[in-house]
Enzyme design. Structure first.
Site, PDB file in Angstrom:
ATOM      1  N   ILE A 462       0.832  -1.206   0.000  1.00  0.00           N
ATOM      2  CA  ILE A 462       0.000   0.000   0.000  1.00  0.00           C
ATOM      3  C   ILE A 462       0.860   1.248   0.000  1.00  0.00           C
ATOM      4  O   ILE A 462       0.768   2.085  -0.879  1.00  0.00           O
ATOM      5  CB  ILE A 462      -0.972  -0.002   1.199  1.00  0.00           C
ATOM      6  CG1 ILE A 462      -1.949  -1.188   1.085  1.00  0.00           C
ATOM      7  CG2 ILE A 462      -1.739   1.308   1.280  1.00  0.00           C
ATOM      8  CD1 ILE A 462      -2.912  -1.297   2.236  1.00  0.00           C
ATOM      9  N   GLY A 465       5.116   3.842   5.314  1.00  0.00           N
ATOM     10  CA  GLY A 465       4.958   4.792   6.394  1.00  0.00           C
ATOM     11  C   GLY A 465       6.296   5.140   7.007  1.00  0.00           C
ATOM     12  O   GLY A 465       7.314   4.498   6.735  1.00  0.00           O
ATOM     13  N   HIS A 466       6.332   6.164   7.852  1.00  0.00           N
ATOM     14  CA  HIS A 466       7.606   6.567   8.417  1.00  0.00           C
ATOM     15  C   HIS A 466       8.105   5.585   9.471  1.00  0.00           C
ATOM     16  O   HIS A 466       9.249   5.663   9.907  1.00  0.00           O
ATOM     17  CB  HIS A 466       7.510   7.978   9.019  1.00  0.00           C
ATOM     18  CG  HIS A 466       6.468   8.112  10.086  1.00  0.00           C
ATOM     19  ND1 HIS A 466       5.171   8.481   9.801  1.00  0.00           N
ATOM     20  CD2 HIS A 466       6.540   7.946  11.421  1.00  0.00           C
ATOM     21  CE1 HIS A 466       4.482   8.517  10.928  1.00  0.00           C
ATOM     22  NE2 HIS A 466       5.273   8.203  11.916  1.00  0.00           N
ATOM     23  N   SER A 467       7.259   4.625   9.869  1.00  0.00           N
ATOM     24  CA  SER A 467       7.710   3.623  10.833  1.00  0.00           C
ATOM     25  C   SER A 467       7.756   2.218  10.249  1.00  0.00           C
ATOM     26  O   SER A 467       8.120   1.279  10.939  1.00  0.00           O
ATOM     27  CB  SER A 467       6.794   3.626  12.066  1.00  0.00           C
ATOM     28  OG  SER A 467       5.461   3.339  11.697  1.00  0.00           O
ATOM     29  N   GLY A 468       7.384   2.074   8.973  1.00  0.00           N
ATOM     30  CA  GLY A 468       7.434   0.759   8.360  1.00  0.00           C
ATOM     31  C   GLY A 468       6.550   0.647   7.135  1.00  0.00           C
ATOM     32  O   GLY A 468       5.827   1.581   6.776  1.00  0.00           O
ATOM     33  N   LYS A 484       1.133  -4.107   9.192  1.00  0.00           N
ATOM     34  CA  LYS A 484       2.176  -3.098   9.288  1.00  0.00           C
ATOM     35  C   LYS A 484       3.472  -3.774   9.736  1.00  0.00           C
ATOM     36  O   LYS A 484       3.544  -4.320  10.830  1.00  0.00           O
ATOM     37  CB  LYS A 484       1.778  -2.002  10.278  1.00  0.00           C
ATOM     38  CG  LYS A 484       2.741  -0.832  10.326  1.00  0.00           C
ATOM     39  CD  LYS A 484       2.169   0.292  11.180  1.00  0.00           C
ATOM     40  CE  LYS A 484       3.048   1.528  11.134  1.00  0.00           C
ATOM     41  NZ  LYS A 484       2.485   2.636  11.935  1.00  0.00           N
ATOM     42  N   ASP A 585       0.838  12.881  14.516  1.00  0.00           N
ATOM     43  CA  ASP A 585       0.891  12.602  13.073  1.00  0.00           C
ATOM     44  C   ASP A 585      -0.479  12.829  12.447  1.00  0.00           C
ATOM     45  O   ASP A 585      -0.965  12.019  11.655  1.00  0.00           O
ATOM     46  CB  ASP A 585       1.370  11.169  12.833  1.00  0.00           C
ATOM     47  CG  ASP A 585       1.702  10.907  11.357  1.00  0.00           C
ATOM     48  OD1 ASP A 585       2.015  11.875  10.650  1.00  0.00           O
ATOM     49  OD2 ASP A 585       1.630   9.755  10.922  1.00  0.00           O
TER      50      ASP A 585
END
Length: 813
Positions: A462, A465-468, A484, A585
């Site tokens: 998809i 993201g900034h964390s994964g 995620k 966020d």
């Protein structure tokens, strides 16, 4: 881009003239007294009917000697009348009308300029019959109505015709094709319809053609390719369709061509790429497709600036890119590797390059290429015919070794049946439901996640993201999930933070956490419920479900519903959690939407307790120390509820303006955009908000007040001082009753009460330009060079999509 390029076009209007300026100036200096009694009477009649003031046309003086804008020949006959910019008398302004009947009495009149002078009504038919000596006619921005008279075609001496900025309707009469001496034709900014007459192919002396901002449709006639003298052509902002005629490649003197914001399809004519004089070409916002030609343009073209954004070009970048001074290829479907030559000269956002950021989703790219009968492989193109050949070879091999394969297959099926029966018994004992349990939810086996995501296949990817990385998956029972996968290399314990946050909150405005998976060697994973409508950034505009790639925007009721839902979630974090929680966020991509567009917030990997909160656990504070001390690009402390409020204000502006991406950025460009938007939000003037409102919204008077109210709330949230921003609980209350914000004078002091600290406490309740009319035509090329050098690197030339994104341009299978 439009304003900037229009300035070039308007400047060129002053350059594309016959070069008789010096001669006419000499005539004006040598003009004598007005000799004709008929013309004197006609001037006084014109003065009376138009309401020209005495200051410009004094009664007791000779018109040829003292009247402003009147030029006479040596023998005392009127040759020019210029009332541009004049103001009517009070009496004349009460009943203004198009009344210039006395012009028929000027037998030597060569120029009539009334630009900017109000002449309500239609152009009389007699104008093209009685004043055949006219060479220059300027009726720009005169509030003229009706159509373009057929009789205008009788003005065979006409070299310049300006009718832009009026309310002209109907089609262009074919008789304009008889104006063989015409050099400038400007019909822009009207309501003209129909098609371009094929008779325009006879305008062999035409240098400038501007038909922009009308409602023309149908095809562009191939006869335009005969206009060998054409330097500027502007067909932008219409509804032209079909393919661009190949004959336009014959316009060897063309310098500026604007065909943007139409419905053109097919490939660009090959010859257009190498026109020797072409300096600026804008074909953006159409449906052109095809690949770039693999050619190197000649030296004269290396200074060209092209805008091909928002089309359907595909394939790999070719050598033609090396030949431009600047090119915008964003919002297309280019793929493969980036050549070094694209650095600093090309905009490549929203394509299918896997090695670049800010690109289309992989699934969208694959769907586009499959529909075109092409293979999407990131490096080149392979036809479906090649793929089918490979399939045929496989079938032949299977047929040859069929007898042996059947035996192996039968044995394999028996083994699979045994394994499946054992798994079924094990499943009946342990359960397979996906309802989240307490705490972190269900413990998912790593193999189960791999199977659901197809081995984390790119087709299920998809976004990053900034964390994964985030993937879509399907469990064995058909339940859709979101997986995620946290980045173990980041050095941040975001998995622990996010899962810990979900163990503390219980509210329907947050995406349900179904479970987790913690494999020491293989990674850390959280599993969420799938949201059918994605996030706000991808749902604000969606495909209408047909095959015409038309985007449909969310209606205002849905937008307000989303704003209230997001505010409920943030208000819960700020005021109902103990200690309070800061989201950190808040943006359109973290506002997820279910099948009924109900909000469920996500992206909680950065959430934390406010800075300096004494109730936060020591261990948790140590884990988040590096995060809570961070600041955003704008210098705003992010670990405060006031920062959440600020970010939510940007989300509200996205809902009001329809401009996607406001909430996702803090760079200087976004700050400048915010300043421009906020300047159009006033608590005293409702109509100002229409300047920034999403043009796709259809609202009545009451709904417009709600839009106005949301804009005021957003402006309050974006106050530069954190202590002056309202608490989220008051923002929620205002959004639930938006009309009270604009109808009650006490709103600002009560409903949107500003917080006294950064903590989330629970206590307490028509443009117009004046240009020189004639300049020697020999200055044309130098002036074009100067104009283009000032704009070719301007961000106004290559505008960002302010209203729509075409990520969902293709229908989902």
């Amino acid at each position: 881009m439009t304003i900037c390029v229009s300035l070039i076009a308007l400047l060129l209007l002053s350059l594309l003239l016959s070069g008789t300026a010096l001669q006419q100036q000499q005539q004006s200096l040598q003009s004598g007294s007005l000799n004709s009694r008929v013309e004197r009477a006609a001037l006084f009649q014109l003065r009376s009917t138009l309401g020209v003031r005495t200051k410009q046309w004094p009664i007791k003086t000779d018109p040829c000697l003292t009247w402003t804008g009147i030029v006479c020949s040596e023998n005392g006959t009127v040759t020019e009348i210029n009332i541009s910019g004049f103001k009517r008398t009070n009496t004349g302004s009460q009943t203004p009308r198009f009344s210039v009947d006395s012009l028929a009495n000027f037998t030597q009149l060569v120029s009539f300029n009334a630009s900017g002078f109000l002449l309500p009504g239609s152009i009389p038919d007699w104008l093209g019959i009685q004043v055949k000596t006219l060479k220059f006619l300027d009726l720009r921005f005169c509030e003229i109505t009706g159509g373009v008279p057929y009789s205008i075609g009788n003005l065979t001496n006409l070299s310049e015709l300006y009718l832009s900025g009026n309310n002209l309707m109907g089609s262009i009469p074919s008789s304009l094709g008889m104006l063989s001496r015409l050099m400038v034709l400007d019909l822009s900014i009207n309501s003209l319809t129909g098609s371009i007459p094929s008779s325009f192919g006879n305008l062999l002396n035409l240098h400038y053609l501007n038909l922009s901002r009308n409602s023309f449709s149908s095809f562009v006639p191939s006869q335009l390719g005969s206009l060998a003298s054409l330097v500027v052509i502007d067909l932008s902002f219409n509804a032209f369709s079909g393919r661009l005629p190949k004959s336009l490649g014959n316009l060897r003197n063309l310098s500026i061509m604007m065909i943007n914001d139409n419905n053109f399809t097919g490939e660009l004519p090959y010859a257009l790429w190498s026109l020797p004089g072409l300096r600026f070409f804008d074909a953006s916002y159409n449906s052109f497709l095809g690949s770039l030609p693999n050619i190197s343009l000649n030296a004269n073209v290396t200074r060209a600036t092209f805008n091909l954004s928002h089309n359907m070009f595909y394939g790999v970048l070719t050598n033609v890119v090396r030949s431009f001074s600047f090119v915008d290829l964003s919002y297309n479907y280019f793929q493969g590797k980036l050549p070094d030559c694209t650095r600093d000269v090309a905009i490549l956002d929203r394509n299918c390059f896997r090695s670049c950021s800010n690109q289309r989703k992989l699934k969208e790219c694959a769907l586009f290429y499959s529909r075109k009968g092409l293979l999407f492989d990131n490096f080149g193109l392979t036809t479906l015919r090649d793929r089918k050949s490979k399939h045929i070879m496989i079938i032949l091999v299977v047929a040859v070794f069929g007898s042996l394969g059947f035996t192996i297959l039968l044995a394999t099926l028996v083994i699979l049946l045994i394994v499946c029966s054992r798994k079924k018994r094990r499943t009946s004992q342990t359960g397979t439901g996906v309802e989240p349990a307490e705490g972190y939810g269900e413990m998912f086996a790593y193999e189960k996640i791999v199977a659901a995501t197809g081995g984390f296949n790119e087709s299920n990817f998809i976004r990053n993201g900034h964390s994964g990385d985030i993937f879509m998956g399907v469990l064995g029972l058909g339940t859709c999930i979101i997986v995620k996968r946290f980045d173990l290399q980041s050095g941040k314990n975001t998995y622990t933070v996010e899962s810990d946050i979900f163990s503390k909150i219980s509210h329907h405005r947050f995406v349900p956490l179904l479970g987790h998976c913690l494999e020491k060697e293989k990674g850390e994973f959280l599993i969420y419920k799938y949201m059918p409508n994605g996030d706000l950034s991808s749902s604000l505009y969606k495909n209408n479900g047909s095959d015409d790639d038309i985007l449909k925007s969310l209606d205002w009721i849905t937008r307000l519903k989303i704003a209230v839902g997001a505010a409920e979630g943030l208000s819960y974090l700020h005021h109902e959690c103990s200690p309070p929680i800061v989201h950190r966020d808040v943006q359109a991509s973290s506002i997820l939407l279910d099948n009924k567009y109900e909000v469920q917030l996500g992206s909680l990997s950065d959430a934390c307790t406010p800075e300096g909160d004494r109730n936060s656990k020591r261990i948790t504070r140590l884990l988040r120390l590096s995060q809570t001390s961070d600041q955003s690009v704008s210098g705003i402390a992010t670990a405060t509820c006031a920062y959440d409020v600020y970010c939510f204000g940007k989300v509200l502006l996205e809902l009001v303006t329809g401009i996607i991406g406001i909430s996702a950025s803090n760079d200087s460009t976004t700050k400048d955009l915010l300043e421009g938007i906020l300047s159009s939000i006033s608590t005293y003037d409702k109509e100002l908000v229409t300047d920034i409102m999403d043009p796709t919204l259809v609202v009545d008077e009451d709904l417009l007040e709600e839009v106005w109210a949301m804009a005021i709330i957003a402006k309050s949230c974006l106050h530069p001082k954190p202590s002056k921003r309202p608490l989220m609980r008051f923002v929620l209350k205002a959004l639930e009753n938006p009309l009270k914000v604009v109808r009650e004078k006490t709103t600002n002091s009560t409903e949107l009460r500003a917080s006294s600290s950064n903590k989330c406490s629970c206590g307490g309740a028509s443009w117009r330009h004046s240009l020189p009319r004639q300049v020697g035509g020999s200055q044309l090329q130098d002036s074009v060079d100067r104009c283009l050098s000032t704009i070719k690197h301007s961000k106004d030339v290559f505008r960002e999509p302010l209203v729509v994104q075409d990520e969902e341009r293709l229908n989902e299978d």
